[in-house]
Scaffold this motif. Structure first.
Motif, PDB file in Angstrom:
ATOM      1  N   GLU A  72       0.820  -1.210   0.000  1.00 24.60           N
ATOM      2  CA  GLU A  72       0.000   0.000   0.000  1.00 24.60           C
ATOM      3  C   GLU A  72       0.855   1.261   0.000  1.00 24.60           C
ATOM      4  N   ILE A  73       1.972   1.244   0.705  1.00 23.58           N
ATOM      5  CA  ILE A  73       2.892   2.390   0.661  1.00 23.58           C
ATOM      6  C   ILE A  73       3.378   2.578  -0.770  1.00 23.58           C
ATOM      7  N   GLY A  74       3.730   1.484  -1.425  1.00 25.55           N
ATOM      8  CA  GLY A  74       4.168   1.555  -2.821  1.00 25.55           C
ATOM      9  C   GLY A  74       3.088   2.110  -3.730  1.00 25.55           C
ATOM     10  N   TRP A  75       1.840   1.651  -3.521  1.00 20.66           N
ATOM     11  CA  TRP A  75       0.734   2.124  -4.358  1.00 20.66           C
ATOM     12  C   TRP A  75       0.516   3.625  -4.169  1.00 20.66           C
ATOM     13  N   THR A  76       0.483   4.087  -2.919  1.00 24.10           N
ATOM     14  CA  THR A  76       0.225   5.513  -2.691  1.00 24.10           C
ATOM     15  C   THR A  76       1.368   6.379  -3.219  1.00 24.10           C
ATOM     16  N   ALA A  77       2.601   5.926  -3.057  1.00 20.11           N
ATOM     17  CA  ALA A  77       3.743   6.689  -3.584  1.00 20.11           C
ATOM     18  C   ALA A  77       3.674   6.761  -5.104  1.00 20.11           C
ATOM     19  N   SER A  78       3.355   5.644  -5.737  1.00 19.05           N
ATOM     20  CA  SER A  78       3.249   5.605  -7.195  1.00 19.05           C
ATOM     21  C   SER A  78       2.092   6.472  -7.692  1.00 19.05           C
ATOM     22  N   ALA A  79       0.952   6.391  -7.010  1.00 19.85           N
ATOM     23  CA  ALA A  79      -0.212   7.188  -7.419  1.00 19.85           C
ATOM     24  C   ALA A  79       0.078   8.679  -7.307  1.00 19.85           C
TER      25      ALA A  79
END
Length: 155
Positions: A72-79
Motif C-alpha cells: 500500500e505504501i508503494g501504491w500511494t507513492a506511485s499514485a
C-alpha cells in the motif's frame, strides 16, 4: 431537528416519505396540495439525524482484504508520483493513504510505541472526511475503517 419539504407527484409521496424514514428519524408526514400546481403535492417531514446504527468495523474486519502495508505504501507513492502537478488526487488515493497510515499507527499502538504515526493517521483520516464532506461528529480513524471496508468489499 429540522424540517424537510418535498414537492412531488402525489403518487411518489409515500415512497419519498419511506426513504426519508430510512435515512432519518422522522415524525409523521404531512401532505398538502401544492398552491401553484394542483398536479403536485407538498410533503413536510420533521426529521433528526439518526444515531450511528451501523457498527464500526474493528481494524481486523476493516483491513481483512487489504494488501500488505509495504504494498500500500508503494501504491500511494506511485499514485502520487504519477499524477501531473496541479491535478487533484482522487478519493481512492486519500482513502488508501489514510488506511495505510491507520494500519501503521495501529501497529505502533499495539507495540507501545508513541511516535508520530497516530497523529499522521488522524490527519490523513480528517483529509478523507473533508474530501467526502463527512460529518465531523465521528472519530476520523473509525470513519476510514468503515469506508475502507466498504471500498474493499466492492473492489
Amino acid at each position: 431537528m429540522f424540517e424537510i419539504r418535498v414537492i412531488c407527484d402525489p403518487a411518489d409521496a409515500d415512497h419519498i416519505t419511506e426513504k426519508l424514514a430510512q435515512t432519518f428519524t422522522t415524525g409523521p408526514a404531512r401532505q398538502y396540495p401544492n398552491r401553484h400546481n394542483t398536479e403536485r403535492t407538498r410533503v413536510y417531514v420533521t426529521a433528526e439525524h439518526r444515531a450511528d446504527t451501523e457498527a464500526w468495523p474493528t481494524p481486523d474486519e476493516a483491513y481483512a482484504l487489504a494488501p500488505s502495508i509495504i504494498s500500500e505504501i508503494g501504491w500511494t507513492a506511485s499514485a502520487a508520483a504519477d499524477k501531473p502537478f496541479g491535478h487533484a488526487l482522487g478519493r481512492e488515493f486519500w482513502l488508501r493513504k489514510a488506511a495505510v497510515l491507520d494500519r501503521i499507527a495501529l501497529a505502533d499502538e499495539d507495540a507501545g510505541i508513541h511516535g508520530d504515526a497516530s497523529e499522521a493517521a488522524a490527519k490523513a483520516a480528517q483529509r478523507l472526511m473533508d474530501a467526502d464532506n463527512a460529518a465531523a461528529a465521528c472519530d476520523p480513524r473509525r470513519y476510514v475503517r468503515q469506508q475502507y471496508a466498504h471500498w474493499a468489499k466492492h473492489q
